[in-house]
Design a protein around this motif. Structure first.
Motif, PDB file in Angstrom:
ATOM      1  N   ASN A  91      -3.022 -22.215  46.291  1.00 27.99           N
ATOM      2  CA  ASN A  91      -1.610 -22.274  45.923  1.00 27.99           C
ATOM      3  C   ASN A  91      -1.254 -23.682  45.442  1.00 27.99           C
ATOM      4  N   GLU A  92       0.025 -23.923  45.230  1.00 24.01           N
ATOM      5  CA  GLU A  92       0.441 -25.193  44.628  1.00 24.01           C
ATOM      6  C   GLU A  92       0.201 -26.375  45.548  1.00 24.01           C
ATOM      7  N   GLN A  93       0.023 -26.142  46.850  1.00 25.42           N
ATOM      8  CA  GLN A  93      -0.301 -27.254  47.735  1.00 25.42           C
ATOM      9  C   GLN A  93      -1.721 -27.762  47.476  1.00 25.42           C
ATOM     10  N   PHE A  94      -2.588 -26.883  47.033  1.00 23.02           N
ATOM     11  CA  PHE A  94      -3.949 -27.284  46.676  1.00 23.02           C
ATOM     12  C   PHE A  94      -3.932 -28.054  45.360  1.00 23.02           C
ATOM     13  N   SER A  95      -3.283 -27.478  44.351  1.00 25.83           N
ATOM     14  CA  SER A  95      -3.148 -28.146  43.054  1.00 25.83           C
ATOM     15  C   SER A  95      -2.127 -27.384  42.235  1.00 25.83           C
ATOM     16  N   ARG A  96      -1.358 -28.087  41.428  1.00 17.88           N
ATOM     17  CA  ARG A  96      -0.401 -27.444  40.535  1.00 17.88           C
ATOM     18  C   ARG A  96      -1.016 -27.101  39.179  1.00 17.88           C
ATOM     19  N   ASN A  97      -2.282 -27.430  39.002  1.00 16.89           N
ATOM     20  CA  ASN A  97      -2.959 -27.113  37.746  1.00 16.89           C
ATOM     21  C   ASN A  97      -4.221 -26.286  37.961  1.00 16.89           C
ATOM     22  N   TRP A  98      -5.026 -26.662  38.946  1.00 18.01           N
ATOM     23  CA  TRP A  98      -6.262 -25.923  39.212  1.00 18.01           C
ATOM     24  C   TRP A  98      -5.982 -24.766  40.165  1.00 18.01           C
ATOM     25  N   ILE A  99      -6.463 -23.565  39.798  1.00 10.40           N
ATOM     26  CA  ILE A  99      -6.270 -22.359  40.609  1.00 10.40           C
ATOM     27  C   ILE A  99      -7.635 -21.705  40.827  1.00 10.40           C
ATOM     28  N   LEU A 100      -7.978 -21.480  42.080  1.00  7.90           N
ATOM     29  CA  LEU A 100      -9.248 -20.848  42.429  1.00  7.90           C
ATOM     30  C   LEU A 100      -8.982 -19.515  43.117  1.00  7.90           C
ATOM     31  N   ARG A 101      -9.790 -18.520  42.787  1.00  6.27           N
ATOM     32  CA  ARG A 101      -9.718 -17.210  43.433  1.00  6.27           C
ATOM     33  C   ARG A 101     -11.125 -16.706  43.696  1.00  6.27           C
ATOM     34  N   GLY A 102     -11.259 -15.872  44.722  1.00  5.92           N
ATOM     35  CA  GLY A 102     -12.565 -15.295  44.958  1.00  5.92           C
ATOM     36  C   GLY A 102     -12.576 -14.384  46.166  1.00  5.92           C
ATOM     37  N   TYR A 103     -13.662 -13.627  46.336  1.00  2.06           N
ATOM     38  CA  TYR A 103     -13.844 -12.801  47.526  1.00  2.06           C
ATOM     39  C   TYR A 103     -15.324 -12.534  47.734  1.00  2.06           C
ATOM     40  N   LEU A 104     -15.665 -12.131  48.960  1.00  2.00           N
ATOM     41  CA  LEU A 104     -17.022 -11.736  49.330  1.00  2.00           C
ATOM     42  C   LEU A 104     -16.909 -10.432  50.105  1.00  2.00           C
ATOM     43  N   ALA A 105     -17.727  -9.432  49.709  1.00  2.00           N
ATOM     44  CA  ALA A 105     -17.684  -8.113  50.351  1.00  2.00           C
ATOM     45  C   ALA A 105     -19.107  -7.695  50.734  1.00  2.00           C
ATOM     46  N   TYR A 106     -19.164  -6.798  51.712  1.00  2.00           N
ATOM     47  CA  TYR A 106     -20.479  -6.311  52.160  1.00  2.00           C
ATOM     48  C   TYR A 106     -20.351  -4.864  52.607  1.00  2.00           C
ATOM     49  N   GLY A 107     -21.356  -4.021  52.219  1.00  2.00           N
ATOM     50  CA  GLY A 107     -21.403  -2.626  52.621  1.00  2.00           C
ATOM     51  C   GLY A 107     -22.523  -2.386  53.612  1.00  2.00           C
ATOM     52  N   THR A 108     -22.213  -1.695  54.710  1.00  2.00           N
ATOM     53  CA  THR A 108     -23.220  -1.463  55.750  1.00  2.00           C
ATOM     54  C   THR A 108     -24.232  -0.395  55.360  1.00  2.00           C
ATOM     55  N   LEU A 109     -23.912   0.481  54.387  1.00  2.00           N
ATOM     56  CA  LEU A 109     -24.830   1.544  53.993  1.00  2.00           C
ATOM     57  C   LEU A 109     -25.775   1.087  52.880  1.00  2.00           C
ATOM     58  N   ASP A 110     -25.251   0.418  51.876  1.00  2.00           N
ATOM     59  CA  ASP A 110     -26.132  -0.058  50.804  1.00  2.00           C
ATOM     60  C   ASP A 110     -26.702  -1.445  51.083  1.00  2.00           C
ATOM     61  N   ASN A 111     -26.239  -2.095  52.196  1.00  2.00           N
ATOM     62  CA  ASN A 111     -26.753  -3.420  52.584  1.00  2.00           C
ATOM     63  C   ASN A 111     -26.730  -4.393  51.411  1.00  2.00           C
ATOM     64  N   ARG A 112     -25.602  -4.430  50.733  1.00  2.00           N
ATOM     65  CA  ARG A 112     -25.514  -5.239  49.521  1.00  2.00           C
ATOM     66  C   ARG A 112     -24.236  -6.085  49.560  1.00  2.00           C
ATOM     67  N   PHE A 113     -24.399  -7.368  49.216  1.00  2.00           N
ATOM     68  CA  PHE A 113     -23.236  -8.243  49.098  1.00  2.00           C
ATOM     69  C   PHE A 113     -22.619  -8.100  47.708  1.00  2.00           C
ATOM     70  N   LYS A 114     -21.299  -8.171  47.648  1.00  2.00           N
ATOM     71  CA  LYS A 114     -20.573  -8.205  46.390  1.00  2.00           C
ATOM     72  C   LYS A 114     -19.669  -9.434  46.396  1.00  2.00           C
ATOM     73  N   TYR A 115     -19.338  -9.895  45.220  1.00  2.00           N
ATOM     74  CA  TYR A 115     -18.545 -11.118  45.173  1.00  2.00           C
ATOM     75  C   TYR A 115     -17.766 -11.190  43.864  1.00  2.00           C
ATOM     76  N   SER A 116     -16.806 -12.097  43.875  1.00  2.00           N
ATOM     77  CA  SER A 116     -16.069 -12.458  42.663  1.00  2.00           C
ATOM     78  C   SER A 116     -15.587 -13.882  42.815  1.00  2.00           C
ATOM     79  N   GLY A 117     -15.630 -14.654  41.741  1.00  2.00           N
ATOM     80  CA  GLY A 117     -15.126 -16.020  41.744  1.00  2.00           C
ATOM     81  C   GLY A 117     -14.439 -16.332  40.429  1.00  2.00           C
ATOM     82  N   GLU A 118     -13.351 -17.097  40.499  1.00  2.00           N
ATOM     83  CA  GLU A 118     -12.578 -17.400  39.284  1.00  2.00           C
ATOM     84  C   GLU A 118     -11.981 -18.793  39.407  1.00  2.00           C
TER      85      GLU A 118
END
Length: 857
Positions: free
Chosen positions: A494-521
Motif C-alpha cells: 500500500n501507500e505506506q510501502f511506496s506511493r510509486n512502487w506496487i507489489l502483488r503476489g500469492y503462493l498456493a498449494y494443493g494437497t492432491l496434486d502436490n504442486r505449488f502455484k504462484y503469482s508475482g507482479e
C-alpha cells in the motif's frame, strides 16, 4: 487496504442484529398567541404559524388564535397568510411556555396572474409555468460555474435495544464509556457517534464538453474505522453526497430513481395543494405541498416554494417515508435553498440560473427486523463565492477530485476563518466537539479495535500490516477434484510501502496434486492525474477454461467459488506479461501488453497440428502462445476516487463503458501460431422512467485465424445453483466454443412498478426482475477440423467442444423476485433451444430455479 468507511460499514453490519431506544423524560414546549391585522385589529383566521428551521407548525383558528405544542423549539416563529407580508418573531428556545402575538401588514407585492381553469388544481398552473421557465432557471443552462463548498457530515448509531445490550461488543463499549460520555439527540434518544467531519473544497463545472473538478482544500475528521483523511475528503467533501437537481425528472438516491415533484411527470406521481404565498429571502413564493399518489412508490412528500415572478424553484423540502420501496431506510429528508446567480460574462448584473446555496440531508437507516440497530446520518452543505459563465480551459478539469497536499494537516486558524466566511452557524459547535471526544475514546476500546480489524478484512478482503495488505480472504481455501485442499496466501503493498512502487503476489498449494502455484507482479505508478502505470507479472497456476478473472470481469466471489467441486476444464497455465497503461484524456484508458502463456490441460484433450492431414495428423495437448495486444477503454463521465495506490471507480452515471481490444499472436515471438483476435465489450445501465432500470452487457469477438478450440472463445456457462449475472445460467462449462460471436445479456428491474399495486404483496417490498440472454456464434470448418476425436492413450474419450449454428442463436430467458427478506433473489431460468444432450454427454435441463444474495437499497 483499509479504506475509510469500509470498516465502519462492516462494524454496523456486526451490530445490525439488534441497541431499545433509551429515552429521557421529554420536555414539552408550548407557544400560544394571536394573529391580527395591523391596521384593523381584526383576527386573521387560518394563518400559517411555523417554527423557523423545523417542520413543526399549525394554523390559527377562526378567532386568529394558535397554540403550538412541540418537543423542540427553534429561536424564532414565522407567520404568513395570503394577502399579508410574512412576519418573524424571536422566541426563547429554553422557555417551556410563552405567548407571542403577531400583527401582519397588508402585502405590497403584486403577484403574476395565475389563471385557474374550472375543475383544475390551482397548483398545476404554477408547476406548468415552472417547467416552461426551466430553460431560464435550471443550473444546466449555465456554461460554467464554480464555488466554495463547506460540508459537515455526522454519523451515529441510534435506537440501542435491550437485545443489543447483551451483545458482547456493546457491553464492552458501555463498560468503557462513562455517563458523562452520553450524547442525546434532539428527540431525547441516546446515540453513539461514529463519525464527525467537515471539509472545504472549491468545485468547478463546465457544460461543453461536460467536465467537473473538485479541489479538496481542507478536511478534519474523527471516526471509528476511519484513518485516511485523503480518501475521506473525496467521499465526504463537496457535492459527492448531495448534488440532487430537482429540475431533473428523476432524482438518483441510494441507487434508486425517485420521481421529482417538479419534473415533467409530476402529475403522474403526486397530489398537490397550493397552500399560500410566503417570503423566502428576497422572494415572494408560492408554497406547494405534495404527496405521492401511492405511498410505496419511489416518490417524495414535502413542500416546494416557487418564485411568483420568475417561477424558479427557491426552496424545497422533501422526505421519504417508511412506505417507499426502499431497503433499510426508515426516513430520509433533503432540504435545498437556491439563489439566482449573476452572469459574470454579461458585463452587467444580469441574472442567470439558480444554484443551491444550502443543502441539508438527514437519513435514518435500520437493519433487518424490529429489534435492529439504527444509523443516523446528517450532511450539511453551504456554497458561496459563486462565479458563473467563466469556463476554464478543458485541461483544467482533467483531475475530477484533487485533494490538497495539506488536506489533513491540522490548522485551527484556518477553521476559525471558515466559521466566519463559509460555515457560519453550521460549523462544529459544542455538541460536535463533544462528539469528537467521544469518538476518540470509543476508538481506544479494545473491542472496537477488534471490530475495526474484522470489518477491514470482511469488506476489503485484505488485512493491513504496515505497508502490506494480506489477502484476499475469499481465495484462502478451496477444495476441488484436481488440487484436493487448496490453500493460498497473498499480499499487496500500500501507500505506506511506496506511493510509486506496487507489489502483488500469492503462493498456493494443493494437497492432491502436490504442486505449488504462484503469482508475482511489480508495478510503477508514474502519474495519478493521468493514471499512468507500467508493470511486469508472472504466474503459474491452475485455471479453468473460460473462467479466468479477465473473462468473468473481475467477479471475485464467482471466481473463488469456481475452484470448488469437480474441476471441469482445468489446465495449468504459465503466464508472463509486461504492460503499460495510461489515460491521456479523461475517460480514455489505453493499455499495451506483451506476453506469453501456456495451456497444459488436466482434462482429456488433444488437437491436430496439421488438420489438412485429417486422421493422419500428429496430435498435441499443450499450447504455447506469444502475443501482443492493445486496448482502449472508453468511459465517458466515469468518476474515480484515489485510495492510496488504488483507483476506485464510482461508475459512469449510466453512460456506456466501451472496451475494444486487438490481440496478435506471433511465431516471431516464439509462439506456435500467428493469429489475429478482436474483442469488443459494452455495458450500460439506463432508466426507463416509471418502468424501472435496464442494464445490458454486449460482447463480441472475432478471429479469422485457424486455432485450437481453447484459443478461440469458450463461452461462460454456469451449471451451479447460484445465479450469476452476465453468464449463461443454463449452459454447461465450455459447452460451446466459437471463433466469432455476439453475446448480449439484458436485465430489467421493474423496482416496485407492478408489486406496489398488488394489495398484500406491496407491503413485502418485493421487486420483479426479468432477463434475456442470447448468443450468436459459430466456427469455421477450418477450426472444427483442428479438433480430434481419437481416443487418448488408455482408451480415454477426449473432451468435445460444441459449436453453435450460426443461423440459430442460443437463448435463455428468466424472471424472478428480488428483495425477499431484503437480500434474497429467486430467479427462474428457461433454456429455449439446443436442448439435446451436451457435446460431452452431460444431461441438460431446460429449466432451473437459482438463487443469489446481495445487499442493496
Amino acid at each position: 487496504m483499509k479504506t475509510p468507511l469500509h470498516s465502519l460499514l462492516f462494524l454496523l453490519l456486526l451490530l445490525l442484529s439488534g441497541l431499545t431506544t433509551q429515552t429521557k423524560a421529554q420536555t414539552v414546549y408550548t407557544v400560544t398567541g394571536l394573529v391580527t391585522d395591523a391596521h384593523t385589529g381584526d383576527p386573521i383566521p387560518f394563518a400559517s404559524v411555523a417554527l423557523v428551521g423545523r417542520r413543526s407548525g399549525t394554523l390559527t383558528d377562526e378567532k386568529g388564535r394558535f397554540s403550538l405544542v412541540v418537543k423542540i423549539l427553534s429561536d424564532s416563529l414565522a407567520v404568513s397568510s395570503m394577502g399579508y407580508k410574512p412576519l418573524r418573531r424571536a422566541i426563547d428556545p429554553e422557555r417551556v411556555s410563552q405567548a407571542v402575538d403577531f400583527k401582519l401588514e397588508s402585502g405590497g407585492n403584486s403577484l403574476q396572474e395565475v389563471t385557474v381553469k374550472a375543475g383544475e388544481n390551482p397548483a398545476w398552473r404554477v408547476l406548468r409555468q415552472l417547467r416552461k421557465n426551466r430553460s431560464i432557471n435550471d443550473r444546466k443552462r449555465l456554461a460554467a460555474y464554480e464555488y466554495d463548498s463547506y460540508v459537515k457530515t455526522e454519523i451515529a448509531l441510534s435506537h440501542v435495544t435491550d437485545r443489543m445490550r447483551k451483545n458482547p461488543l456493546i457491553k464492552r463499549i458501555n463498560e468503557a464509556m462513562s455517563k458523562h460520555d452520553s450524547i442525546v439527540d434532539k428527540e431525547g434518544h441516546r446515540v453513539l457517534p461514529l463519525l464527525a467531519s467537515e471539509s472545504v473544497s472549491r468545485y468547478y463545472y463546465k457544460a461543453n464538453p461536460e467536465r467537473k473538478r473538485e479541489d479538496i482544500r481542507k478536511t478534519r475528521i474523527k471516526g471509528v474505522a476511519v484513518d485516511d483523511a485523503g480518501l475521506s475528503s473525496q467521499l465526504l467533501g463537496g457535492t459527492n453526497l448531495v448534488s440532487q437537481n430537482f429540475y431533473d425528472n428523476y432524482i438518483p438516491i441510494l441507487g434508486k430513481d425517485f420521481a421529482s415533484p417538479v419534473g415533467d411527470n409530476w402529475k403522474n406521481w403526486y397530489e398537490f395543494f397550493l397552500a399560500d404565498t410566503t417570503q423566502i429571502g428576497d422572494h415572494i413564493c408560492y408554497e406547494i405541498q405534495f404527496d405521492p399518489k401511492r405511498p410505496e412508490d419511489l416518490a417524495f412528500t414535502g413542500k416546494a416554494w416557487i418564485d411568483t415572478t420568475s417561477f424558479a424553484l427557491c426552496q424545497i423540502e422533501t422526505r421519504i417515508g417508511k412506505g417507499a420501496n426502499l431497503n433499510y431506510v426508515s426516513g430520509l429528508t433533503i432540504e435545498q435553498e437556491l439563489e439566482s446567480t449573476i452572469d459574470s460574462s454579461a458585463g452587467a448584473s444580469a441574472t442567470a440560473g439558480w444554484l443551491p446555496v444550502s443543502i441539508h440531508l438527514n437519513a435514518d437507516l435500520t437493519g433487518v427486523g424490529k429489534q435492529s440497530l439504527g444509523l443516523r446520518a446528517k450532511v450539511i452543505l453551504r456554497n458561496s463565492n459563486i462565479v458563473v459563465n467563466k469556463p476554464r480551459p478543458t485541461l483544467f478539469y482533467e483531475q475530477p477530485i484533487e485533494p490538497s497536499d495539506t488536506v489533513a494537516i491540522s490548522n485551527e486558524a484556518y477553521w476559525h476563518t471558515v466559521q466566519r466566511t463559509l460555515a457560519g452557524a453550521d460549523s462544529l459547535n459544542k455538541d460536535d466537539q463533544k462528539t469528537r471526544q467521544v469518538i476518540e475514546k470509543l476508538r481506544a476500546v479494545p473491542a472496537v479495535k477488534m471490530a475495526e480489524a474484522v470489518g477491514q478484512v470482511a469488506v476489503t478482503g485484505f488485512y493491513k500490516v504496515g505497508g502490506f495488505d494480506l489477502g484476499p480472504y475469499p481465495y484462502l481455501f478451496a477444495v476441488n477434484s484436481v488440487e484436493g485442499l487448496r490453500t493460498r496466501i497473498g499480499f499487496r503493498t500500500n501507500e505506506q510501502f511506496s506511493r510509486n512502487w506496487i507489489l502483488r503476489g500469492y503462493l498456493a498449494y494443493g494437497t492432491l496434486d502436490n504442486r505449488f502455484k504462484y503469482s508475482g507482479e511489480i508495478n510503477y505508478l508514474f502519474s495519478r492525474q493521468h493514471w499512468t502505470i507500467a508493470g511486469v507479472r508472472m504466474a503459474d497456476d491452475l485455471e479453468r477454461l473460460g473462467l479466468t478473472p479477465e473473462l468473468i470481469g473481475g467477479n471475485r466471489i464467482f471466481y473463488a467459488l469456481s475452484r470448488f467441486g469437480r474441476y471441469r476444464g482445468g489446465y495449468h497455465s504459465q503466464q508472463k506479461e509486461v504492460y503499460f497503461k495510461t489515460e491521456p484524456v479523461k475517460g480514455i484508458l489505453l493499455t499495451a501488453t506483451l506476453g506469453t502463456r501456456t495451456f497444459d490441460p488436466v482434462f482429456p484433450f488433444h488437437y491436430r497440428l496439421q488438420p489438412e492431414l485429417g486422421e493422419q495428423s500428429p496430435l498435441q495437448s499443450d499450447i504455447f502462445d506469444a502475443y501482443w495486444s492493445i486496448e482502449a477503454r472508453l468511459a465517458r463521465k466515469e468518476k474515480y476516487l484515489m485510495d492510496g495506490n488504488e483507483r476506485i471507480t464510482l461508475g459512469t452515471k449510466r453512460a456506456p463503458v466501451l472496451t475494444i481490444r486487438y490481440t496478435h499472436g506471433s511465431q516471431a515471438l516464439g509462439g506456435q501460431y500467428n493469429y489475429d483476435r478482436f474483442n469488443l465489450r459494452a455495458q450500460q445501465t439506463f432508466r426507463l422512467g416509471p418502468l424501472g432500470r435496464t442494464t445490458y452487457l454486449l460482447s463480441a469477438g472475432f478471429t479469422p485465424s485457424t486455432l485450437p478450440a481453447p484459443m478461440l472463445f469458450p463461452h461462460i456457462g454456469n451449471p451451479t445453483p447460484l445465479l450469476t449475472t452476465n453468464t449463461f445460467n443454463r449452459m454447461q462449462f465450455y459447452e460451446f466454443v466459437s471463433d466469432r460471436f455476439v453475446a448480449v445479456h439484458i436485465q430489467h428491474r421493474f423496482e416496485g412498478l407492478l408489486f406496489n399495486r398488488i394489495p398484500g404483496i406491496r407491503k413485502l417490498n418485493w421487486r420483479l426482475i426479468a432477463n434475456v440472454d442470447a448468443l450468436w456464434g459459430g466456427q469455421r470448418k477450418a477450426n472444427r477440423d483442428v479438433e480430434s476425436f481419437k481416443l487418448l492413450p488408455g482408451g480415454t474419450r477426449p473432451i468435445y467442444f460444441g459449436s453453435l449454428d450460426g443461423n440459430k442463436p442460443y437463448m435463455e430467458v428468466g424472471y424472478g423476485i428480488d428483495n425477499i427478506f431484503k437480500i434474497i433473489r429467486i430467479q427462474a431460468i428457461h433454456r429455449l433451444n439446443y436442448l439435446n444432450d451436451s457435446p460431452n454427454g452431460l444431461p441438460l435441463n431446460s429449466f432451473a430455479l437459482k438463487a443469489s444474495a446481495s445487499i442493496s437499497f
